[in-house]
Design a protein around this motif. Sequence first.
Motif, PDB file in Angstrom:
ATOM      1  N   SER A  25       0.807  -1.227   0.000  1.00  0.00           N
ATOM      2  CA  SER A  25       0.000   0.000   0.000  1.00  0.00           C
ATOM      3  C   SER A  25       0.838   1.275   0.000  1.00  0.00           C
ATOM      4  O   SER A  25       0.339   2.340  -0.358  1.00  0.00           O
ATOM      5  CB  SER A  25      -0.957   0.012   1.198  1.00  0.00           C
ATOM      6  OG  SER A  25      -0.241  -0.007   2.414  1.00  0.00           O
ATOM      7  N   LEU A  26       2.117   1.166   0.370  1.00  0.00           N
ATOM      8  CA  LEU A  26       2.934   2.381   0.513  1.00  0.00           C
ATOM      9  C   LEU A  26       4.143   2.456  -0.409  1.00  0.00           C
ATOM     10  O   LEU A  26       4.763   3.509  -0.517  1.00  0.00           O
ATOM     11  CB  LEU A  26       3.416   2.509   1.964  1.00  0.00           C
ATOM     12  CG  LEU A  26       2.338   2.670   3.030  1.00  0.00           C
ATOM     13  CD1 LEU A  26       2.972   2.724   4.417  1.00  0.00           C
ATOM     14  CD2 LEU A  26       1.502   3.911   2.783  1.00  0.00           C
ATOM     15  N   SER A  27       4.481   1.360  -1.071  1.00  0.00           N
ATOM     16  CA  SER A  27       5.736   1.323  -1.828  1.00  0.00           C
ATOM     17  C   SER A  27       5.797   2.347  -2.959  1.00  0.00           C
ATOM     18  O   SER A  27       6.881   2.768  -3.360  1.00  0.00           O
ATOM     19  CB  SER A  27       5.974  -0.074  -2.405  1.00  0.00           C
ATOM     20  OG  SER A  27       4.911  -0.443  -3.259  1.00  0.00           O
ATOM     21  N   ASN A  28       4.647   2.763  -3.460  1.00  0.00           N
ATOM     22  CA  ASN A  28       4.635   3.746  -4.554  1.00  0.00           C
ATOM     23  C   ASN A  28       4.633   5.191  -4.073  1.00  0.00           C
ATOM     24  O   ASN A  28       4.642   6.108  -4.888  1.00  0.00           O
ATOM     25  CB  ASN A  28       3.407   3.520  -5.443  1.00  0.00           C
ATOM     26  CG  ASN A  28       3.496   2.247  -6.249  1.00  0.00           C
ATOM     27  OD1 ASN A  28       4.582   1.819  -6.615  1.00  0.00           O
ATOM     28  ND2 ASN A  28       2.368   1.623  -6.501  1.00  0.00           N
ATOM     29  N   TYR A  29       4.604   5.395  -2.759  1.00  0.00           N
ATOM     30  CA  TYR A  29       4.450   6.741  -2.231  1.00  0.00           C
ATOM     31  C   TYR A  29       5.713   7.274  -1.558  1.00  0.00           C
ATOM     32  O   TYR A  29       5.640   8.096  -0.658  1.00  0.00           O
ATOM     33  CB  TYR A  29       3.282   6.788  -1.233  1.00  0.00           C
ATOM     34  CG  TYR A  29       1.963   6.390  -1.850  1.00  0.00           C
ATOM     35  CD1 TYR A  29       1.623   6.807  -3.125  1.00  0.00           C
ATOM     36  CD2 TYR A  29       1.083   5.576  -1.160  1.00  0.00           C
ATOM     37  CE1 TYR A  29       0.425   6.435  -3.699  1.00  0.00           C
ATOM     38  CE2 TYR A  29      -0.125   5.203  -1.725  1.00  0.00           C
ATOM     39  CZ  TYR A  29      -0.452   5.637  -3.000  1.00  0.00           C
ATOM     40  OH  TYR A  29      -1.644   5.268  -3.567  1.00  0.00           O
ATOM     41  N   VAL A  30       6.869   6.797  -1.977  1.00  0.00           N
ATOM     42  CA  VAL A  30       8.117   7.297  -1.415  1.00  0.00           C
ATOM     43  C   VAL A  30       9.063   7.683  -2.538  1.00  0.00           C
ATOM     44  O   VAL A  30       8.992   7.140  -3.643  1.00  0.00           O
ATOM     45  CB  VAL A  30       8.810   6.255  -0.497  1.00  0.00           C
ATOM     46  CG1 VAL A  30       7.982   5.977   0.736  1.00  0.00           C
ATOM     47  CG2 VAL A  30       9.077   4.965  -1.255  1.00  0.00           C
ATOM     48  N   THR A  31       9.941   8.636  -2.256  1.00  0.00           N
ATOM     49  CA  THR A  31      10.957   9.057  -3.208  1.00  0.00           C
ATOM     50  C   THR A  31      12.325   8.765  -2.615  1.00  0.00           C
ATOM     51  O   THR A  31      12.441   8.252  -1.499  1.00  0.00           O
ATOM     52  CB  THR A  31      10.838  10.567  -3.494  1.00  0.00           C
ATOM     53  OG1 THR A  31      11.231  11.293  -2.322  1.00  0.00           O
ATOM     54  CG2 THR A  31       9.414  10.939  -3.874  1.00  0.00           C
ATOM     55  N   SER A  32      13.345   9.119  -3.354  1.00  0.00           N
ATOM     56  CA  SER A  32      14.709   8.854  -2.895  1.00  0.00           C
ATOM     57  C   SER A  32      15.078   9.666  -1.664  1.00  0.00           C
ATOM     58  O   SER A  32      16.075   9.383  -1.002  1.00  0.00           O
ATOM     59  CB  SER A  32      15.703   9.152  -4.021  1.00  0.00           C
ATOM     60  OG  SER A  32      15.599  10.510  -4.430  1.00  0.00           O
ATOM     61  N   THR A  33      14.292  10.693  -1.358  1.00  0.00           N
ATOM     62  CA  THR A  33      14.599  11.537  -0.193  1.00  0.00           C
ATOM     63  C   THR A  33      13.539  11.448   0.898  1.00  0.00           C
ATOM     64  O   THR A  33      13.526  12.251   1.824  1.00  0.00           O
ATOM     65  CB  THR A  33      14.738  13.014  -0.626  1.00  0.00           C
ATOM     66  OG1 THR A  33      13.528  13.436  -1.261  1.00  0.00           O
ATOM     67  CG2 THR A  33      15.908  13.186  -1.587  1.00  0.00           C
ATOM     68  N   SER A  34      12.622  10.508   0.792  1.00  0.00           N
ATOM     69  CA  SER A  34      11.536  10.394   1.777  1.00  0.00           C
ATOM     70  C   SER A  34      12.062  10.062   3.166  1.00  0.00           C
ATOM     71  O   SER A  34      13.056   9.363   3.322  1.00  0.00           O
ATOM     72  CB  SER A  34      10.533   9.330   1.347  1.00  0.00           C
ATOM     73  OG  SER A  34       9.842   9.724   0.191  1.00  0.00           O
ATOM     74  N   GLN A  35      11.351  10.564   4.174  1.00  0.00           N
ATOM     75  CA  GLN A  35      11.677  10.329   5.564  1.00  0.00           C
ATOM     76  C   GLN A  35      10.532   9.560   6.246  1.00  0.00           C
ATOM     77  O   GLN A  35       9.415   9.515   5.727  1.00  0.00           O
ATOM     78  CB  GLN A  35      11.906  11.663   6.286  1.00  0.00           C
ATOM     79  CG  GLN A  35      13.038  12.486   5.714  1.00  0.00           C
ATOM     80  CD  GLN A  35      14.380  11.770   5.802  1.00  0.00           C
ATOM     81  OE1 GLN A  35      14.697  11.159   6.826  1.00  0.00           O
ATOM     82  NE2 GLN A  35      15.159  11.821   4.728  1.00  0.00           N
ATOM     83  N   PRO A  36      10.792   8.952   7.410  1.00  0.00           N
ATOM     84  CA  PRO A  36       9.747   8.199   8.115  1.00  0.00           C
ATOM     85  C   PRO A  36       8.475   8.997   8.362  1.00  0.00           C
ATOM     86  O   PRO A  36       7.372   8.448   8.323  1.00  0.00           O
ATOM     87  CB  PRO A  36      10.435   7.812   9.426  1.00  0.00           C
ATOM     88  CG  PRO A  36      11.877   7.673   9.053  1.00  0.00           C
ATOM     89  CD  PRO A  36      12.118   8.776   8.063  1.00  0.00           C
TER      90      PRO A  36
END
Length: 217
Positions: A56-67
Amino acid sequence: MEKITLFLILLFLNVSIFSFVGAVKGTSASLSKPHANKLVLSQCRRTRYPKLCMTSLSNYVTSTSQPQELAQAALQVSLVKAIYAKAYVNKVCKQLEQTKAKDYQVVKSCLDQISDGVSLLSNSVQELHHLNLDKESDFMWHRSNVQTWLSTVLTDAFTCMDGISGYKILGGKVKATIKAKVLNVAQVTSNALALFNGYAVRHKVSHHSTSGKINKP
């Protein structure tokens, strides 16, 4: 009119998810799958439903995403799922209202609980958006609110499922669909709560560590 309003809400929320975790960097920002997968895997391991968390979340992060961004996305995903569940249960309520009074009351009670969940999840999304990280007392207040609201969403979801368990709503298939949709809301919300708690703990450790360095003579 309800369908149009629901569509606009869902469209806004989906755009919000992507903009929060990616578009701030510009539309040219690209996903770094190795980093994204590593971040999602490391954070989702602490949840009760890790596979669901990752899908559900793997598509919602970028190379600079934080927790914190991952926790925010998890809350928004939960909200979208709750809105879909509410729309379906509301549809069932309308079908039952004129024909099966007893079943209607049970489903209406579930609808009320899911509606409450939508409101609490919406509040949680906004609360995390407006965290004041400069003041520890404010952070603690916001953290407590989000934890309380998400816990209430979980309680309401399971109360809904328990309430309809003894009824064969519209042949039984509808009951199974309601339970599946509400269970999905409970599962993604459980994951969102775990991710938020993990972020809150890291913030607290980081805050105390920074404060100690500043106050050191």
